[in-house]
Scaffold this motif. Sequence first.
Motif, short mmCIF file in Angstrom:
data_model
loop_
_atom_site.label_atom_id
_atom_site.label_comp_id
_atom_site.label_asym_id
_atom_site.label_seq_id
_atom_site.Cartn_x
_atom_site.Cartn_y
_atom_site.Cartn_z
N LEU A 1 -8.31 -6.19 -7.85
CA LEU A 1 -9.06 -6.34 -6.60
C LEU A 1 -10.38 -5.59 -6.67
O LEU A 1 -11.40 -6.05 -6.13
N TYR B 1 -3.00 -7.02 -8.94
CA TYR B 1 -3.59 -7.05 -7.60
C TYR B 1 -3.08 -5.88 -6.75
O TYR B 1 -3.73 -5.48 -5.80
N VAL C 1 -0.94 -8.39 0.31
CA VAL C 1 -2.13 -7.62 -0.08
C VAL C 1 -2.82 -7.04 1.15
O VAL C 1 -3.21 -5.86 1.16
N LEU D 1 -3.80 -0.80 -3.46
CA LEU D 1 -4.54 -1.91 -4.04
C LEU D 1 -4.77 -1.66 -5.53
O LEU D 1 -5.02 -0.54 -5.97
#
Length: 262
Positions: free
Chosen positions: A74, A59, A23, A70
Amino acid sequence: MTDTTNPTRALASQTLFRGLDVVDAVAAGSQTVQDIANRTGLPFSTTHRLASALVQARYLHFEPRRGYRLGPRLLELGFAAYRDSDITRSARAGMEELAEQTRDTIHLAQLDGDEIIYLDKIGGQRPISVNSRIGGRKPVCSTGVGKALILDETEDKWKARYEYDAKRGNVQLPLDRWLAGMRVYAQGGYAFDLEEDAPSICCVAVPIRDASGQTVAAISVTGTTDYTDEAQLRALIPVVRRVAQSISEKIGGRLGTAPKSA
């Protein structure tokens, strides 16, 4: 601490941290599996497996020609954290007051390790905008809010922060000039950014303190050299200080200068 006596739990922890690394890599601009693998140091197959799982959990988001970015989960978590932040709620009215009074960009920031992170922003009303975003990160030593956040630290700590940023090319001033400026700022309880972080960008920042007297955030007025010079920044010091004082009082603190630790 990872439980090394339980192989299943240790493996789960390792997978979790690797997923977070993926991430972070996407947040830093990596868009392909190979890019992410190169940034994280993970094997290609592991990276692909983790990225696919993160897409499934929302995510991350994947588009065939654009790659990874992203994901909406998130964003949801980010807004939830934003709403739950006491300092953000307490500071908002003061930020709006400064924005209306100055027509410049207003930032609220905190320290996060060796960088600062923007907690909130109100964009300026000038024709030239300041390129920053809520959740964005910046160096400590070249930004006004960064310097305001470390005014109470010792000179040894200042030097360590300077060395960290200098190795990454994030400071323009030589150490002796930067330290001299920090001494002045620490004495006055404010900090400037005079085109140190970006050309044509300048700002004045003041720390916000909690009930213990510790700096928990900093607020700044940021403009461009087309409309603001150092004399105008100096005139803004009492204005920003008054707003920082009001925010500090809302969270049980006061502005004052905390004594430096030995």
